[in-house]
Design a protein around this motif. Structure first.
Motif, PDB file in Angstrom:
ATOM      1  N   GLY A   1      49.672  29.064  12.724  1.00 51.66           N
ATOM      2  CA  GLY A   1      50.201  27.812  13.287  1.00 51.66           C
ATOM      3  C   GLY A   1      51.222  28.092  14.371  1.00 51.66           C
ATOM      4  O   GLY A   1      51.185  27.478  15.450  1.00 51.66           O
ATOM      5  N   SER A   2      52.110  29.048  14.112  1.00 47.01           N
ATOM      6  CA  SER A   2      53.131  29.387  15.113  1.00 47.01           C
ATOM      7  C   SER A   2      52.481  30.014  16.342  1.00 47.01           C
ATOM      8  O   SER A   2      52.831  29.683  17.479  1.00 47.01           O
ATOM      9  CB  SER A   2      54.138  30.382  14.528  1.00 47.01           C
ATOM     10  N   ALA A   3      51.541  30.917  16.066  1.00 47.87           N
ATOM     11  CA  ALA A   3      50.909  31.620  17.183  1.00 47.87           C
ATOM     12  C   ALA A   3      50.178  30.650  18.112  1.00 47.87           C
ATOM     13  O   ALA A   3      50.073  30.891  19.316  1.00 47.87           O
ATOM     14  CB  ALA A   3      49.946  32.683  16.661  1.00 47.87           C
ATOM     15  N   MET A   4      49.663  29.580  17.536  1.00 46.17           N
ATOM     16  CA  MET A   4      48.866  28.653  18.342  1.00 46.17           C
ATOM     17  C   MET A   4      49.672  27.439  18.825  1.00 46.17           C
ATOM     18  O   MET A   4      49.088  26.518  19.402  1.00 46.17           O
ATOM     19  CB  MET A   4      47.654  28.170  17.534  1.00 46.17           C
ATOM     20  N   ALA A   5      50.969  27.438  18.596  1.00 45.83           N
ATOM     21  CA  ALA A   5      51.758  26.267  19.002  1.00 45.83           C
ATOM     22  C   ALA A   5      51.679  26.095  20.512  1.00 45.83           C
ATOM     23  O   ALA A   5      52.024  27.011  21.270  1.00 45.83           O
ATOM     24  CB  ALA A   5      53.207  26.447  18.554  1.00 45.83           C
ATOM     25  N   ASP A   6      51.171  24.946  20.918  1.00 42.70           N
ATOM     26  CA  ASP A   6      51.057  24.604  22.347  1.00 42.70           C
ATOM     27  C   ASP A   6      50.291  25.670  23.131  1.00 42.70           C
ATOM     28  O   ASP A   6      50.639  25.995  24.259  1.00 42.70           O
ATOM     29  CB  ASP A   6      52.448  24.388  22.957  1.00 42.70           C
ATOM     30  N   GLN A   7      49.277  26.224  22.509  1.00 46.44           N
ATOM     31  CA  GLN A   7      48.495  27.272  23.161  1.00 46.44           C
ATOM     32  C   GLN A   7      47.143  26.741  23.633  1.00 46.44           C
ATOM     33  O   GLN A   7      46.530  25.899  22.982  1.00 46.44           O
ATOM     34  CB  GLN A   7      48.228  28.429  22.183  1.00 46.44           C
ATOM     35  N   THR A   8      46.706  27.268  24.729  1.00 42.84           N
ATOM     36  CA  THR A   8      45.349  27.016  25.182  1.00 42.84           C
ATOM     37  C   THR A   8      44.406  27.917  24.378  1.00 42.84           C
ATOM     38  O   THR A   8      44.685  29.106  24.202  1.00 42.84           O
ATOM     39  CB  THR A   8      45.201  27.362  26.680  1.00 42.84           C
ATOM     40  N   VAL A   9      43.339  27.322  23.886  1.00 45.78           N
ATOM     41  CA  VAL A   9      42.380  28.127  23.122  1.00 45.78           C
ATOM     42  C   VAL A   9      41.534  28.936  24.097  1.00 45.78           C
ATOM     43  O   VAL A   9      40.774  28.371  24.889  1.00 45.78           O
ATOM     44  CB  VAL A   9      41.496  27.230  22.231  1.00 45.78           C
ATOM     45  N   ASP A  10      41.723  30.229  24.077  1.00 45.03           N
ATOM     46  CA  ASP A  10      40.913  31.126  24.895  1.00 45.03           C
ATOM     47  C   ASP A  10      40.820  32.466  24.156  1.00 45.03           C
ATOM     48  O   ASP A  10      41.334  32.604  23.039  1.00 45.03           O
ATOM     49  CB  ASP A  10      41.519  31.299  26.291  1.00 45.03           C
ATOM     50  N   GLU A  11      40.184  33.416  24.777  1.00 51.00           N
ATOM     51  CA  GLU A  11      39.962  34.688  24.068  1.00 51.00           C
ATOM     52  C   GLU A  11      41.267  35.349  23.649  1.00 51.00           C
ATOM     53  O   GLU A  11      41.377  35.892  22.559  1.00 51.00           O
ATOM     54  CB  GLU A  11      39.177  35.653  24.971  1.00 51.00           C
ATOM     55  N   ILE A  12      42.272  35.230  24.514  1.00 51.78           N
ATOM     56  CA  ILE A  12      43.543  35.895  24.229  1.00 51.78           C
ATOM     57  C   ILE A  12      44.257  35.217  23.060  1.00 51.78           C
ATOM     58  O   ILE A  12      44.716  35.874  22.116  1.00 51.78           O
ATOM     59  CB  ILE A  12      44.445  35.901  25.492  1.00 51.78           C
ATOM     60  N   SER A  13      44.308  33.886  23.108  1.00 52.74           N
ATOM     61  CA  SER A  13      45.026  33.197  22.021  1.00 52.74           C
ATOM     62  C   SER A  13      44.264  33.311  20.704  1.00 52.74           C
ATOM     63  O   SER A  13      44.869  33.406  19.629  1.00 52.74           O
ATOM     64  CB  SER A  13      45.271  31.725  22.387  1.00 52.74           C
ATOM     65  N   ILE A  14      42.937  33.319  20.779  1.00 50.55           N
ATOM     66  CA  ILE A  14      42.157  33.491  19.548  1.00 50.55           C
ATOM     67  C   ILE A  14      42.450  34.864  18.935  1.00 50.55           C
ATOM     68  O   ILE A  14      42.662  34.992  17.725  1.00 50.55           O
ATOM     69  CB  ILE A  14      40.643  33.310  19.824  1.00 50.55           C
ATOM     70  N   ALA A  15      42.492  35.873  19.782  1.00 51.52           N
ATOM     71  CA  ALA A  15      42.800  37.218  19.274  1.00 51.52           C
ATOM     72  C   ALA A  15      44.181  37.255  18.647  1.00 51.52           C
ATOM     73  O   ALA A  15      44.381  37.865  17.583  1.00 51.52           O
ATOM     74  CB  ALA A  15      42.699  38.240  20.408  1.00 51.52           C
ATOM     75  N   ALA A  16      45.130  36.576  19.267  1.00 49.78           N
ATOM     76  CA  ALA A  16      46.486  36.531  18.699  1.00 49.78           C
ATOM     77  C   ALA A  16      46.487  35.793  17.361  1.00 49.78           C
ATOM     78  O   ALA A  16      47.148  36.213  16.394  1.00 49.78           O
ATOM     79  CB  ALA A  16      47.437  35.848  19.685  1.00 49.78           C
ATOM     80  N   ALA A  17      45.729  34.705  17.309  1.00 56.23           N
ATOM     81  CA  ALA A  17      45.654  33.937  16.061  1.00 56.23           C
ATOM     82  C   ALA A  17      45.008  34.788  14.965  1.00 56.23           C
ATOM     83  O   ALA A  17      45.463  34.791  13.812  1.00 56.23           O
ATOM     84  CB  ALA A  17      44.856  32.651  16.280  1.00 56.23           C
ATOM     85  N   GLN A  18      43.949  35.513  15.330  1.00 52.55           N
ATOM     86  CA  GLN A  18      43.283  36.367  14.339  1.00 52.55           C
ATOM     87  C   GLN A  18      44.224  37.461  13.837  1.00 52.55           C
ATOM     88  O   GLN A  18      44.212  37.815  12.670  1.00 52.55           O
ATOM     89  CB  GLN A  18      42.011  36.993  14.943  1.00 52.55           C
ATOM     90  N   HIS A  19      45.058  37.958  14.750  1.00 50.25           N
ATOM     91  CA  HIS A  19      46.037  38.964  14.345  1.00 50.25           C
ATOM     92  C   HIS A  19      47.050  38.349  13.376  1.00 50.25           C
ATOM     93  O   HIS A  19      47.438  38.967  12.372  1.00 50.25           O
ATOM     94  CB  HIS A  19      46.729  39.529  15.586  1.00 50.25           C
ATOM     95  N   ALA A  20      47.428  37.108  13.669  1.00 54.01           N
ATOM     96  CA  ALA A  20      48.421  36.425  12.826  1.00 54.01           C
ATOM     97  C   ALA A  20      47.889  36.168  11.413  1.00 54.01           C
ATOM     98  O   ALA A  20      48.667  36.076  10.454  1.00 54.01           O
ATOM     99  CB  ALA A  20      48.835  35.102  13.483  1.00 54.01           C
ATOM    100  N   VAL A  21      46.567  36.059  11.289  1.00 51.64           N
ATOM    101  CA  VAL A  21      45.977  35.828   9.963  1.00 51.64           C
ATOM    102  C   VAL A  21      46.413  36.929   8.987  1.00 51.64           C
ATOM    103  O   VAL A  21      46.640  36.676   7.803  1.00 51.64           O
ATOM    104  CB  VAL A  21      44.427  35.778  10.068  1.00 51.64           C
ATOM    105  N   GLU A  22      46.576  38.129   9.519  1.00 50.86           N
ATOM    106  CA  GLU A  22      46.972  39.233   8.645  1.00 50.86           C
ATOM    107  C   GLU A  22      48.358  39.020   8.038  1.00 50.86           C
ATOM    108  O   GLU A  22      48.643  39.514   6.947  1.00 50.86           O
ATOM    109  CB  GLU A  22      46.945  40.558   9.424  1.00 50.86           C
ATOM    110  N   ASP A  23      49.201  38.274   8.742  1.00 53.53           N
ATOM    111  CA  ASP A  23      50.531  37.971   8.189  1.00 53.53           C
ATOM    112  C   ASP A  23      50.454  36.869   7.136  1.00 53.53           C
ATOM    113  O   ASP A  23      51.307  36.775   6.249  1.00 53.53           O
ATOM    114  CB  ASP A  23      51.482  37.520   9.306  1.00 53.53           C
TER     115      ASP A  23
END
Lengths: 285, 793
Positions: free
Chosen positions: A230-252
């Motif tokens: 949720g934090s990683a995607m706050a006010d984020q455009t959904v694109d390859e970079i933000s998706i990768a960041a969100a996927q990384h955040a899943v580990e937390d």
């Protein structure tokens, strides 16, 4: 697969149910749709001395619109929720999730209240209610109280429900303008408990997401709110970079487990796959 | 041969052979009027429930049943020692599987239990629930024994022995070495090694096992309602182990809700139920519940196979070698034994290919898990998986298309009769014709094009091919020669009644597959009557001719032929009487559409019912020296070949989601050759159902055990059977190469789908994964295993 002998009561009021619960305590159990209770009794995994059948309590059943929220009676069958136009309009996440709950025969009997009281970690409804910020209405001897869904599920098959209380309703805030929902799960066969599932609700503006509440299920003892995503995607455009960041955040957010159907490693992999799918679905409108 | 037999069954006018006839029993079953064993209720009936071992291996130190005996509704509580006084133990060996050994097995465990789920104490009560209540009151003191679960270490010197009296944990070993395998390796361009694993699974019948036994001391008669495939075999076994004469036992097998080989074995709890009825002189019913089915039904197909194939650069297969290791549980199952599955693997691996060099070893070991035995398509899913896996391994190595390597190496259709390296004779197979038909059906070249296009978009699709051989119509070579009381022949008794209707009593049994319909079609065609005139009675040892029942894809091929011969003989008898009545030469008469007609032009002479009327009500109008015979019995057993081998090929096209490991079927085709097709719809249903059961093992089903020998997934929620939503549409085509061993020419079709499905889906997955360098060899091919194969997790 025959249950131990038990006593049976079919009360005609909530007060009567509460009276029986306070009298019998842990020895009593509530029968709603029976889709989980009856198999466990037949397998003698549970042997209540009293089964309290609440199917006669019409006041616990039905869907009503209540200003800013929807109220779903605890005894409302999944099939009624699945077919409700009010739910589809005001809480589309619930409608999206319904076909994934087992099979039609089970949805014909199973109830919303039963599903959340059971609190199976792989069940769909608890996760959806957490994503939507729903409240659970619980009635006990001293009256009704409301608990946020995220506070209700406390652990594996463990909830905030007291032994002398019953769930009477669920209240779901109606979806606000600009918000979207998404639901997905990965199960070996359609209708099985998922290996991993996700329910999400967010504000969507074009490709930009904010206020994301992504909730995973079948990855822990309770539905897990993916706060880091949720934090990683706050006010984020959904694109390859933000998706990768969100996927990384899943580990937390997740510490999944091994079970018979799949390993913790696969669950984490699926959680990341679902994160990508969910984000893409949200912005796809 | 059709030309050689005058009055050949395939030349009959108004024939039902080859026609889709709705099965006569469908209406009854669909309207809820079937009678399954649990539907039978008798006066004074009791119910038995079994206390089953919760340990995989444990000594029974003591049993205290006193509280259970006092429990509400309890009629009797019986231990293994008490049971052994009534029911003798058995040993599951056959003399033709030389060296196979097993230990004496009891109806209820005596002294120790050897798998989790073995019945230990029987509780008989007025209701099943009361029996289960009382089970909770039985106190057993157990002493845990070391557990043998891993078949890889079962024969190690430091592994404990399950049955010390046997000397080791080896049940059986078979070795075969034909041709010059080592020479082939020396000359081959490539020798490719692989290890394939088929994990243990089981057959899940809609109707669980069930038995109701009733002993009448007044006439010393045992009547047993049993959900079984082989009533006469069970009659013989119950008689032997209860020491009762066979004719004092009647086994009645009404409707059966699926069997798949699960119900062709004898089970300890079923002997116990019959023995209890005999002891108590009251009806005793046992209906396995779903939970106990998972630990008491036989399991199957737990195999690890090391394979080697030698191939030239030009794609000539030069040798096959296999080393099969299988764990069968603590006992070889009685009476068919648990050696047959591995025996099939040795007999038939590579048998469809022109290769003279073949070496095989099968090692069958004991372990503390549920007993394994024959389940639909015995051994074939394993041997087809390894054969076709090896052939694809070879094709990949030399860069040859999987279709081309098969075209190059399959035994040509004109080479039959042909003897496999294992020595088994094949009468007439059609691998080439079947493969070419499949290639057209699935549009092989079109699929290859689609596959290439999809790959450019990052979509991974694969084509699988799997040719196969199937054992059907077994003669006595299967079991009888080894000493098992299993009839290889079956009979049909046909009776014309006074109204022109026909009753057919048949030794093969209906399991939901349509055997009664097929028998009725054969009988009606042979006699010359319409289907509505025929009534088929099966599954009753007091009534039907002695027979083997239904297994090994034998019901249509053997039962159908018996019905044909009975029908022809009855027609002979009827036209003989009609000839007298009509003052015509019987050889000029025929029966068509329930009428006696002139053979030459079909001109109607009299109704069949008129013959019945005269023979039964007015025999005084017939000559005094003539006696009509309107009941005939004919038997049939294949004699020229030990089995009627069949063949076929499966092809599938699927997409692998490389992010999830999920599979999406795009196309699934089967061409199979069961000889004469009696009822196309029923054959297609058998093929489709068989494929689905094969896909269950290939993709979903696995009996998961802990190292302590505990079954971890014994419920329908955890043990995943295939369901309609995930399964492909299956197109079925036929090539017909009739067996000349019977007039009808029908071979079996019941196991073709199951035998080929795991191989074809594995090959398709591996074709899809090949560009990613991935390969799956462990069945079931779960999403997890697929993702591991391509390094995604």
């Amino acid at each position: 697969m025959k249950p131990s002998a038990f006593n049976y009561a079919k009360p005609s009021s909530v007060d009567e149910v509460l009276g029986l619960l306070s009298e019998y305590g842990d020895e009593a159990t509530i029968l709603a749709g029976g889709q989980s209770l009856v198999p466990t009794m037949n397998m003698r995994l549970s042997a209540p001395s009293l089964v309290i059948d609440i199917n006669g309590l019409a006041e616990l059943s039905g869907i009503s619109s209540n200003g800013e929220s929807l109220r779903i009676g605890a005894l409302t069958r999944h099939v009624e929720i699945e077919n409700s136009s009010e739910i589809a309009e005001h809480a589309p996440l619930i409608t999206m999730a319904m076909p994934s709950i087992a099979h039609p025969a089970i949805r014909n009997r199973g109830t919303m209240g039963g599903s959340i009281a059971m609190a199976d970690p792989a069940a769909e409804m608890p996760a959806c209610l957490c994503a939507l910020g729903a409240e659970i209405e619980i009635t006990g001897g001293s009256g009704a109280r409301k608990v946020a869904a995220t506070d209700f599920f406390k652990g594996l098959y463990d909830t905030d429900l007291g032994g002398d209380e019953i769930i009477t309703a669920i209240e779901i805030p109606k979806i606000s303008a600009g918000y979207c929902s998404a639901f997905d799960e990965l199960a070996r066969r359609h209708g099985d408990y998922a290996m991993c599932g996700a329910a999400a609700h967010a504000k969507v503006d074009g490709l930009v997401i904010s206020d994301l509440r992504l909730v995973f299920f079948a990855v822990g003892g309770t539905p897990v709110v993916a706060a880091a995503v949720g934090s990683a995607m706050a006010d984020q455009t959904v694109d390859e970079i933000s998706i990768a960041a969100a996927q990384h955040a899943v580990e937390d957010d997740l510490s999944p487990f091994d079970d018979l159907q799949c390993s913790a490693t696969l669950r984490m992999h699926y959680a990341k796959e679902l994160t990508k799918r969910i984000l893409n679905t949200l912005v796809a409108g | 041969m059709a030309d050689m037999i005058k009055d050949h069954i395939l030349d009959r006018p108004n024939s039902y052979i080859g026609k889709t006839i709705p099965r006569p029993n469908a209406k009854r079953l669909l309207s809820g009027r079937g009678t399954f064993t649990d539907d039978v209720k008798l006066l004074r009936m009791t119910h038995v429930a079994f206390l089953r071992s919760t340990y995989a291996h444990a000594e029974i130190v003591s049993i205290d049943a006193s509280a259970a005996k006092e429990s509400n509704g309890v009629v009797a509580v019986v231990t293994g020692a008490e049971m052994a006084e009534v029911c003798s133990p058995w040993v599951g060996v056959l003399s033709h599987l030389e060296g196979l050994k097993s230990a004496p097995q009891h109806a209820l465990a005596v002294k120790k239990a050897s798998w989790q789920g073995e019945p230990v104490v029987a509780v008989v009560a007025n209701t099943r629930a009361q029996a289960e209540d009382a089970i909770e009151l039985v106190e057993i003191e157990w002493k845990e024994l070391p557990v043998v679960t891993d078949m890889e270490t079962a024969l190690d010197a430091d592994t404990p022995l399950i049955h010390p009296e046997l000397g080791d944990n080896l049940a059986w070993r078979r070795e075969l070495d034909v041709g010059d395998v080592d020479g082939a390796y020396a000359n081959a361009d490539h020798v490719i090694e692989e290890t394939y694993i088929s994990n243990r699974h089981t057959g899940v019948c809609l109707e669980t096992r069930g038995i109701l036994a009733d002993y009448n001391p007044g006439e010393d008669q045992l009547t047993i309602y049993h959900s079984t495939q082989a009533p006469h075999m069970m009659q013989s076994l119950f008689a032997k182990h209860l020491d009762i004469e066979e004719h004092k036992i009647r086994v009645i097998c009404k409707d059966v809700g699926g069997s798949y080989g699960i119900k062709v074995h004898s089970y300890p709890d079923e002997y116990a139920t019959v023995a209890l009825a005999y002891m108590l002189k009251r009806p005793v019913k046992f209906t396995a519940d779903r939970l106990e089915s998972f630990t008491s039904d036989i399991h199957a197909r737990d195999h690890r196979i090391k394979t080697k194939i030698a191939v030239s650069n030009e794609g000539e297969i030069q040798a096959f070698e296999i080393d099969d290791l299988t764990g069968i549980g603590p006992y070889s199952v009685y009476p068919r034994t648990s050696g047959i599955e591995a025996n099939q693997v040795v007999n038939l691996t590579g048998g469809q290919y022109l290769n003279p060099n073949y070496r095989a070893m099968a090692t069958v070991v004991l372990q503390n898990k549920s007993p394994m035995c024959q389940y639909r398509a015995v051994g074939h899913p394993i041997l087809t998986m390894i054969t076709e896996g090896m052939v694809d391994d070879a094709a990949r190595k030399i860069g040859m298309d999987p279709l081309e390597i098969r075209r190059k190496n399959l035994v040509p259709d004109d080479a039959y009769p042909y003897t496999a390296p294992s020595g088994l004779p094949f009468e007439n197979l059609s691998h080439q014709a079947s493969l070419e038909k499949l290639v057209k059906m699935m549009d092989y070249d079109g699929l290859r094009k689609d596959q290439a296009e999809a790959r450019e978009q990052g979509i991974y699709r694969g084509i699988g091919l799997a040719t196969f051989i199937e054992v059907t119509n077994p003669g006595p070579a299967f079991y009888g020669v080894g000493g098992a009381p299993i009839s290889a022949q079956d009979g049909a008794t046909m009776r014309l009644d006074a109204k022109g209707n026909v009753i057919v009593e048949i030794g093969v049994t209906e399991q939901g597959q349509g055997a009664e319909a097929v028998v009725a079609q054969c009988a009606a065609t042979a006699l010359g009557v319409t289907m509505d005139k025929i009534k088929v009675i099966a599954g009753d040892t007091d009534i039907t001719p002695y027979g083997g029942g239904t297994w090994g894809s034998r019901a249509a091929g053997i039962g159908g032929e018996a019905a044909v011969q009975a029908g022809k003989a009855l027609r002979q008898n009827i036209v003989e009487v009609a000839g007298i009545m009509l003052q015509s030469d019987p050889s000029t008469l025929d029966i068509r559409d329930n009428k006696i007609v002139d053979l030459a032009d079909g001109k109607e002479r009299i109704e069949l019912s008129e013959v019945g009327r005269v023979c039964y009500y007015r025999p005084d109008t017939l000559p005094k020296d003539y006696q009509s015979e309107l009941v005939v019995t004919r038997h049939y057993v294949p004699k020229q070949f030990p089995f009627a081998f069949t063949n076929g090929v499966q092809g599938c096209y699927l997409e692998v989601d490389t992010n999830t490991g999920f599979i999406d079927f795009k196309k699934f085709c089967v061409v199979e050759d069961c000889g004469t097709v009696i009822n196309p719809q029923l054959v297609d249903e058998q093929v489709r159902g068989g494929v689905i059961q094969g896909l269950g093992g290939a993709l979903l089903e696995e009996c998961l055990y802990s190292p302590e020998g505990q079954l971890l997934n014994g419920t329908m929620a955890d043990y995943l059977v295939p369901m309609a939503a995930e399964m492909p549409d299956i197109e079925v085509g036929h090539v017909e190469s009739p067996t000349l061993d019977s007039e009808l020419g029908a071979k079996g079709a019941g196991e073709a789908g199951t035998g080929g499905a795991p191989a074809v889906v594995m090959n398709a997955i591996n074709d899809a994964l090949n560009p990613l360098g991935g390969k799956v060899t462990v069945q079931p091919f779960t999403p997890e295993r697929i993702l591991q194969a391509i390094g995604k997790i």
